[in-house]
Design a protein around this motif. Sequence first.
Motif, PDB file in Angstrom:
ATOM      1  N   ILE A  53       0.848  -1.188   0.000  1.00  0.00           N
ATOM      2  CA  ILE A  53       0.000   0.000   0.000  1.00  0.00           C
ATOM      3  C   ILE A  53       0.886   1.242   0.000  1.00  0.00           C
ATOM      4  N   ARG A  54       0.577   2.191  -0.890  1.00  0.00           N
ATOM      5  CA  ARG A  54       1.295   3.468  -0.914  1.00  0.00           C
ATOM      6  C   ARG A  54       0.468   4.455  -0.090  1.00  0.00           C
ATOM      7  N   SER A  55       0.751   4.494   1.225  1.00  0.00           N
ATOM      8  CA  SER A  55      -0.084   5.235   2.163  1.00  0.00           C
ATOM      9  C   SER A  55       0.001   6.745   1.996  1.00  0.00           C
ATOM     10  N   ASP A  56       1.038   7.244   1.308  1.00  0.00           N
ATOM     11  CA  ASP A  56       1.163   8.693   1.145  1.00  0.00           C
ATOM     12  C   ASP A  56       0.362   9.223  -0.044  1.00  0.00           C
ATOM     13  N   VAL A  57      -0.305   8.339  -0.771  1.00  0.00           N
ATOM     14  CA  VAL A  57      -1.157   8.761  -1.891  1.00  0.00           C
ATOM     15  C   VAL A  57      -2.579   8.959  -1.376  1.00  0.00           C
ATOM     16  N   LYS A  58      -3.112  10.116  -1.644  1.00  0.00           N
ATOM     17  CA  LYS A  58      -4.475  10.427  -1.198  1.00  0.00           C
ATOM     18  C   LYS A  58      -5.474  10.013  -2.269  1.00  0.00           C
ATOM     19  N   VAL A  59      -6.460   9.198  -1.884  1.00  0.00           N
ATOM     20  CA  VAL A  59      -7.534   8.784  -2.792  1.00  0.00           C
ATOM     21  C   VAL A  59      -8.860   9.071  -2.109  1.00  0.00           C
ATOM     22  N   THR A  60      -9.754   9.780  -2.792  1.00  0.00           N
ATOM     23  CA  THR A  60     -11.059  10.116  -2.227  1.00  0.00           C
ATOM     24  C   THR A  60     -12.174   9.642  -3.150  1.00  0.00           C
ATOM     25  N   SER A  61     -13.392   9.792  -2.687  1.00  0.00           N
ATOM     26  CA  SER A  61     -14.553   9.380  -3.480  1.00  0.00           C
ATOM     27  C   SER A  61     -14.784  10.292  -4.681  1.00  0.00           C
ATOM     28  N   ASP A  62     -14.014  11.371  -4.786  1.00  0.00           N
ATOM     29  CA  ASP A  62     -14.103  12.249  -5.961  1.00  0.00           C
ATOM     30  C   ASP A  62     -13.122  11.829  -7.054  1.00  0.00           C
ATOM     31  N   ASP A  63     -12.285  10.852  -6.751  1.00  0.00           N
ATOM     32  CA  ASP A  63     -11.264  10.422  -7.700  1.00  0.00           C
ATOM     33  C   ASP A  63     -11.784   9.349  -8.648  1.00  0.00           C
ATOM     34  N   HIS A  64     -10.942   9.034  -9.639  1.00  0.00           N
ATOM     35  CA  HIS A  64     -11.218   7.967 -10.598  1.00  0.00           C
ATOM     36  C   HIS A  64     -10.071   6.963 -10.498  1.00  0.00           C
ATOM     37  N   ILE A  65     -10.384   5.706 -10.242  1.00  0.00           N
ATOM     38  CA  ILE A  65      -9.332   4.708 -10.115  1.00  0.00           C
ATOM     39  C   ILE A  65      -9.507   3.615 -11.178  1.00  0.00           C
ATOM     40  N   ILE A  66      -8.419   2.907 -11.437  1.00  0.00           N
ATOM     41  CA  ILE A  66      -8.486   1.696 -12.254  1.00  0.00           C
ATOM     42  C   ILE A  66      -8.082   0.524 -11.388  1.00  0.00           C
ATOM     43  N   THR A  67      -8.726  -0.599 -11.618  1.00  0.00           N
ATOM     44  CA  THR A  67      -8.389  -1.849 -10.952  1.00  0.00           C
ATOM     45  C   THR A  67      -7.945  -2.833 -12.020  1.00  0.00           C
ATOM     46  N   LEU A  68      -6.665  -3.197 -12.007  1.00  0.00           N
ATOM     47  CA  LEU A  68      -6.125  -4.173 -12.943  1.00  0.00           C
ATOM     48  C   LEU A  68      -6.221  -5.542 -12.291  1.00  0.00           C
ATOM     49  N   GLU A  69      -6.894  -6.476 -12.969  1.00  0.00           N
ATOM     50  CA  GLU A  69      -7.216  -7.757 -12.338  1.00  0.00           C
ATOM     51  C   GLU A  69      -6.726  -8.932 -13.174  1.00  0.00           C
ATOM     52  N   THR A  70      -6.110  -9.898 -12.502  1.00  0.00           N
ATOM     53  CA  THR A  70      -5.678 -11.124 -13.170  1.00  0.00           C
ATOM     54  C   THR A  70      -5.809 -12.288 -12.205  1.00  0.00           C
ATOM     55  N   CYS A  71      -5.602 -13.500 -12.712  1.00  0.00           N
ATOM     56  CA  CYS A  71      -5.737 -14.704 -11.892  1.00  0.00           C
ATOM     57  C   CYS A  71      -4.493 -14.936 -11.033  1.00  0.00           C
ATOM     58  N   VAL A  72      -4.654 -15.827 -10.045  1.00  0.00           N
ATOM     59  CA  VAL A  72      -3.556 -16.263  -9.189  1.00  0.00           C
ATOM     60  C   VAL A  72      -3.334 -17.745  -9.448  1.00  0.00           C
ATOM     61  N   GLY A  73      -2.129 -18.119  -9.831  1.00  0.00           N
ATOM     62  CA  GLY A  73      -1.842 -19.512 -10.165  1.00  0.00           C
ATOM     63  C   GLY A  73      -2.157 -20.462  -9.023  1.00  0.00           C
ATOM     64  N   GLY A  74      -2.931 -21.512  -9.320  1.00  0.00           N
ATOM     65  CA  GLY A  74      -3.260 -22.519  -8.322  1.00  0.00           C
ATOM     66  C   GLY A  74      -4.332 -22.103  -7.339  1.00  0.00           C
ATOM     67  N   GLN A  75      -4.885 -20.901  -7.489  1.00  0.00           N
ATOM     68  CA  GLN A  75      -5.933 -20.427  -6.582  1.00  0.00           C
ATOM     69  C   GLN A  75      -7.117 -19.939  -7.419  1.00  0.00           C
ATOM     70  N   THR A  76      -7.999 -20.852  -7.739  1.00  0.00           N
ATOM     71  CA  THR A  76      -9.090 -20.543  -8.665  1.00  0.00           C
ATOM     72  C   THR A  76     -10.078 -19.531  -8.109  1.00  0.00           C
ATOM     73  N   GLN A  77     -10.131 -19.383  -6.796  1.00  0.00           N
ATOM     74  CA  GLN A  77     -11.080 -18.447  -6.204  1.00  0.00           C
ATOM     75  C   GLN A  77     -10.408 -17.150  -5.750  1.00  0.00           C
ATOM     76  N   SER A  78      -9.217 -16.898  -6.261  1.00  0.00           N
ATOM     77  CA  SER A  78      -8.495 -15.674  -5.908  1.00  0.00           C
ATOM     78  C   SER A  78      -8.147 -14.875  -7.158  1.00  0.00           C
ATOM     79  N   ARG A  79      -8.001 -13.573  -6.981  1.00  0.00           N
ATOM     80  CA  ARG A  79      -7.566 -12.685  -8.047  1.00  0.00           C
ATOM     81  C   ARG A  79      -6.501 -11.744  -7.477  1.00  0.00           C
ATOM     82  N   TYR A  80      -5.570 -11.358  -8.349  1.00  0.00           N
ATOM     83  CA  TYR A  80      -4.556 -10.402  -7.914  1.00  0.00           C
ATOM     84  C   TYR A  80      -4.905  -9.047  -8.511  1.00  0.00           C
TER      85      TYR A  80
END
Length: 287
Positions: free
Chosen positions: A247-274
């Motif tokens: 976590i980059r705790s010095d970065v401020k993120v608020t509900s007025d911001d726009h974020i992206i979530t990059l999502e991929t699978c986790v090897g050997g863990q079918t019910q997990s995502r990174y």
Amino acid sequence: MKKKSGWRIVFIISIIGCICCAGFLGWYLYQDYRTEKEYEQLQAEAREKAAQEEARKKEEDKVSLEEIENAEFTGEQQGEEAEITENFFVDMENPINFDELQKTNSDIYAWIRIPDTKIDYPIAQREGDPSYYLSHDMYQQPRFAGCIYTEDCNSKDFMDPNTVIYGHNMKNQSMFQNLHLFRDKDFFDSHPDVYIYTPEGVLKYTVFASYTYDDRHIMNSFDFKDKKVFEKYIDDIFNVRAMDANIRSDVKVTSDDHIITLETCVGGQTQSRYLVQAVLNRNGKNE
């Protein structure tokens, strides 16, 4: 004799099975190799054509500038001053020629690049078929590697509170496999930037979190248009205490911001995502 014949048949069947398995593995590896080479070629073509277009525009601008310099001032106002609005685009050259890209596939609407990774790909979206690019490449051909994509529950202007971008975790380190580099804290700390190129300009993001999550459909699980929900979601991210979380705790993120979530699978863990998450910088800067 019958016993020996039986063993011989089993042996022959085993050999045939091994040949078939080897053939399938070879075909699978070839498909991965071909996909990667196609993307490399597309990257090179997109940049080359963009460079040619840039050179042409510079020549036109030069001619226009000469005309302006040689023109006489009449004292009349040519139009009204444009209203200045908040600008998210970075003042940098856009290396992608979207006119050419969209001739290849009109579903391609953006391009993502993360420095010092192999993540340098077009982003596609198929209206009415959200998971189409899970199993189709940028040429709309069936391919296991698929394409980097968003679902049509997200807009294409990246102005949603949270835009989720998906990509496969490929064994040859293509597509979104390199997201797992962010597991390493040194890499996370030294690589804060994500760039998204659009036909309108370049968007710059700052990575603020990376961690393993469950396999829920994020966009269907949270009403991000509700600012209280989005604010709670952001707070929960900064409170993640998983062993692999950065976590980059010095970065401020608020509900007025726009974020992206990059999502991929986790090897050997079918019910997990990174997940790797980044916030859009205003005017190219993180404030």
